[in-house]
Structures are given as structure tokens and as C-alpha cells.
Design an enzyme around this catalytic site. Structure first.
Site, PDB file in Angstrom:
ATOM      1  N   ALA A   1       0.854  -1.193   0.000  1.00 10.03           N
ATOM      2  CA  ALA A   1       0.000   0.000   0.000  1.00 10.03           C
ATOM      3  C   ALA A   1       0.886   1.238   0.000  1.00 10.03           C
ATOM      4  O   ALA A   1       2.106   1.139   0.207  1.00 10.03           O
ATOM      5  CB  ALA A   1      -0.891   0.012   1.238  1.00 10.03           C
ATOM      6  N   LYS A   2       0.317   2.366  -0.226  1.00  9.88           N
ATOM      7  CA  LYS A   2       1.038   3.631  -0.072  1.00  9.88           C
ATOM      8  C   LYS A   2       0.011   4.732   0.102  1.00  9.88           C
ATOM      9  O   LYS A   2      -1.139   4.590  -0.328  1.00  9.88           O
ATOM     10  CB  LYS A   2       1.895   3.918  -1.306  1.00  9.88           C
TER      11      LYS A   2
END
Ligand code: NAD
Length: 422
Positions: free
Chosen positions: A111-112
Site C-alpha cells: 500500500a502507499k
């Protein structure tokens, strides 16, 4: 074969990611269903959050959280604050996290997140309010078993402390494992602060050994003297490498005999900049990237090595401390030049590996000694380096495509075994 997939690939990180993914997936003969699933993020969230500024005004900030894959475990990835944050960049960084966690074989997806803002112009109170509101807005999708953020560009231990506290207030209990990269006093891991730089140092040592070089006559230039670059430079210096150049966004330093990085560290802490450090000459920060050296460590941001400068690079080894510092088009030039690349999804994986250790310690409620953290990290980074090299040699591909192949193979295997709920 060219790695270029489209006209915008040179500076669009998402297209750069997709170009490498496609090349590796093709080499792996990836099943078309898995190809479709892995070529897009699983979930993308955009929020527009009101934040009260110190003068009483309400400002609206746009933020993102992209979860690329949760197949191998909770999504994992940093949060960055910068004016140029955009959805394609966050998507790319989320996918890179999936591949990175798989390369080092830790049980996380990717994720980011990020917020479009200029943290340099904001006070600590404004940053705190923005961080808390962003966390509250994402409350349903975050959690130790769902999605675990960490620091990235312009975010730090304090940002993670605010996120942990906000999440805990909503849950009505202290949940330390919801973020990593926290201060040690509130459930952070010893060794996490230096971990990404330590990982860079560990894989550089492996590369130097493989190419028959010796640290004491290996000249290193580092771009970026933030979390990753400063600790990478310091730890390489401690291993006996000659750190001959440091490039920052506005200035650079050069010393052919090697910069005393420990002293530079103290200078930056005291002055807030590396500019004016008396034991090195000022140098052009763009020129430093293509200056005479053996190892180049870009540890600042993406798109630093492009078709504009790749042909002029003199380094034999490129260790990607930053995410996406080399464009896909530049890869072809570097390959022709025979540069030994340690790709970002391997080179900077020391941070997320120690974040994994932090998450484990938080869930156990038992905290490890720093020497143990560092020795576990060394074991995992050197094993991952060896695996990537084995893939490169056995499939006759460069190290970057080898790392992608190893990662895609592992993620695809997990999805296949779990089955597709379609
Ligand atoms: P940071 O904000 O602590 O440091 C970045 C440094 O780069 C700053 O000193 C900044 O002044 C400098 N910089 C910015 N633009 C520059 C330019 N054009 N030329 C030279 N220097 C420039 O950020 P960080 O956490 O060290 O992250 C750096 C890179 O490493 C990012 O790509 C990030 O995604 C990646 N990364 C970070 C971690 C981590 O644990 N922090 C882990 C993996 C990857």
C-alpha cells in the site's frame, strides 16, 4: 527488448512500474487472470480533508491511500507529504510495496499513501491536525490486520505517533501495531530508524563482494541526505567505503579522499543543512550523479536517472535507496553500459523488513535488542540478494526483472493457493 511501454513511461512512475511488471510477467508466462489482478491496485481511496490552520482558516487537503494487494497479508506502505503527490505516483509506490514485501518474503501486501501539501511551509500543529484528520478519515481501512502505514518522504516518527494515537482513540484502546516507524518509547523497534540505510549498506557489501571490489577503494556518491541517504552514507563510511560525494536538493559536497560522514551528520543536525560543511568542497548536485565514482546511491526521490543522464553515469553499481529513481527508458541504457543495478524493491527493503519486526514485536508485546534486530535484518537482506541473483542468472535477465519475477511468482502462488473469490 525495450522496457518502454508507452509515451509517458519516462517520468510517470505508474507506467514505469507497469513496464517492468509486464516484462517480468511475460518472462514468467503469468496466468492471464493473475496478470489482470496484479496489474491494478485492489483499492484506491481519495479523501479531501479540512484542516484548521494556525491563523484560524480552514484549508482543504487532498490525500490518497492505495492498497495494491492484500494477498500475502495486511497491506503495508508509507505515507508521504509533498506538493507533487498524485494518484499515479501513489499507485506505483503501492505496487512496489507488494513486490518489495514479496522479494524479502515477509507476510504483507502493498500500500502507499500521501497528502498533497507543502510540509516546509506548515507548522507542527498544522501537520499534527492534518495527520489526525487523515487517519480518522481512513479509520475503517487501517488496522494491524488490514493496512499498516509507515513513514516516507517528509513524514517521520512523530507523524506515526500521531497516527497511532488517533487510531487508538477511535478504537478506545492502544493499538501500537497499526503503524510502524514509531518512536521506540511507544512501541517502535530498535534499529528501525537506520534500517533502510542499513539494508542499502548490506546489499552494497554483497554487490561489491560479487564484483571483486574492496570497500576501502570503492567510491560512493549518495543523493539525498534524509532518513535513507544519511544512514546509508554513515553505515557505508563505517564499513570503510569512501563516500566521496553527497547531493542534496539545493547543494552538493565532494571530497576525493572521502567525507567524514559522522561529522557531516553532526553538522546537518546542528545546521539543518549540509551546505557549508567545511571538510568538503561544494559541488553541483546534478553533476554529482554523473561524477566519477564506483557506487551511486540515489536516495531522494523518483525519476533521477533518466534518458537525459543515464548515458553519462560512471558508477559500476547503482543501489536504489529511493523508490523508482531510475526510469524504465533509462534501464535500457544502463543495461547496455553493464551497470550492476540493485533495484529499489530489493535495495531499500531494509525499512519494511524492520517494520515487519516492529509489527511482530508490537503484537507479541516483547521487544528485541538492537543487535538481534540488525542480525535478523542482515540475514533477510543477504538471503533476498542471493535469491534475486539466482533468479537473474537462471532466467538470464537483469537484476531488476529478476526481482520482479521473484516477487510476482510469490504473490501469484499465494493467490492461486487461496483461490480467486470471483
Ligand atoms: P526524507 O524526506 O527523510 O529524505 C529525502 C532527502 O532527499 C531530503 O534530505 C531532501 O532534501 C533530499 N532531496 C529531495 N529532493 C532532492 C533532489 N532532487 N536531489 C537531491 N536531494 C533531494 O525521505 P526518506 O525517507 O529518506 O526517503 C527517500 C526515498 O527513499 C524515497 O524515495 C522513499 O520513498 C524511499 N524509501 C524510504 C524508506 C524509509 O524507511 N524512510 C524506505 C524505503 C524507501
Amino acid at each position: 527488448m525495450s522496457t518502454v511501454a508507452g509515451p509517458h513511461v519516462e517520468t510517470n512512475p505508474w507506467e514505469a512500474q507497469a513496464a517492468r511488471f509486464e516484462l517480468a510477467a511475460r518472462k514468467l508466462n503469468l496466468d492471464p487472470s493473475l496478470w489482470k489482478i496484479l496489474s491494478m491496485p485492489a483499492r484506491e481511496i481519495t479523501v479531501h480533508i479540512p484542516v484548521q490552520m494556525d491563523d484560524g482558516r480552514i484549508e482543504l487537503f487532498t490525500g490518497y491511500r492505495v492498497q495494491h494487494s492484500m494477498a500475502r497479508g495486511p497491506a503495508k506502505g508509507g505515507i508521504r507529504y509533498a506538493p507533487e503527490v498524485n494518484l499515479d505516483e501513489v499507485r506505483a509506490l503501492a505496487a512496489w510495496m507488494t513486490w518489495k514485501c514479496a522479494v524479502v518474503d515477509i507476510p504483507f501486501g502493498g500500500a502507499k499513501g500521501g497528502i498533497i501539501c507543502d510540509p516546509k511551509t506548515m507548522s507542527q500543529h498544522e501537520l499534527e491536525r492534518m495527520t489526525r484528520r487523515f487517519t480518522a478519515e481512513l479509520i475503517e481501512v487501517l488496522g494491524p490486520e488490514k493496512d499498516v502505514p509507515a513513514p516516507d518522504m517528509n513524514t517521520n516518527e512523530q507523524t506515526m505517533a500521531w497516527m497511532m494515537d488517533t487510531y487508538s482513540m477511535h478504537m478506545r484502546q492502544t493499538v501500537t501495531a497499526v503503524v510502524t516507524g514509531k518512536p521506540v518509547s511507544i512501541g517502535g523497534s530498535r534499529g528501525r530508524r537506520e534500517a533502510t540505510g542499513r539494508g542499502v549498506m548490506l546489499v552494497t557489501l554483497q554487490a561489491v563482494k560479487k564484483l571483486g571490489l574492496m570497500p576501502w577503494n570503492t567510491r560512493v556518491v549518495v543523493q539525498g541526505f534524509g532518513n535513507v541517504g544519511s544512514y546509508a552514507a554513515l553505515l557505508l563510511h563505517e564499513q570503510g567505503f569512501l563516500v566521496t560525494g553527497i547531493a542534496e536538493w539545493n547543494c552538493g559536497l565532494h571530497n576525493a579522499h572521502g567525507i567524514d560522514v559522522k561529522k557531516l551528520f553532526e553538522y546537518k543536525t546542528a545546521n539543518g543543512t549540509i551546505e557549508g560543511f567545511p571538510e568538503a568542497e561544494p559541488a553541483d548536485h546534478h553533476e554529482l550523479l554523473v561524477s566519477d565514482c564506483d557506487v551511486l546511491v540515489p536516495a531522494a526521490m523518483e525519476n533521477q536517472i533518466t534518458t537525459q543522464n543515464a548515458g553519462k553515469l560512471k558508477a559500476k553499481i547503482l543501489v536504489e535507496g529511493a523508490n523508482g529513481p531510475t526510469t524504465a527508458a533509462a534501464d535500457d541504457i544502463l543495461q547496455d553500459k553493464g551497470v550492476f543495478i540493485i533495484p529499489d524493491i530489493l535495495a531499500n527493503a531494509g525499512g519494511v523488513t524492520t517494520s515487519y519486526f516492529e509489527w511482530v514485536q508490537d503484537r507479541q508485546g516483547y521487544f528485541w535488542k538492537e543487535a538481534f534486530v540488525n542480525s535478523e535484518l542482515e540475514h533477510m537482506m543477504t538471503s533476498a540478494f542471493a535469491e534475486v541473483i539466482r533468479y537473474a542468472e537462471s532466467h538470464n535477465v537483469n537484476n531488476r526483472i529478476a526481482a520482479y519475477m521473484l516477487a510476482i511468482d510469490r504473490v501469484a502462488e499465494t493467490i492461486k493457493t487461496r483461490g480467486i473469490y470471483a
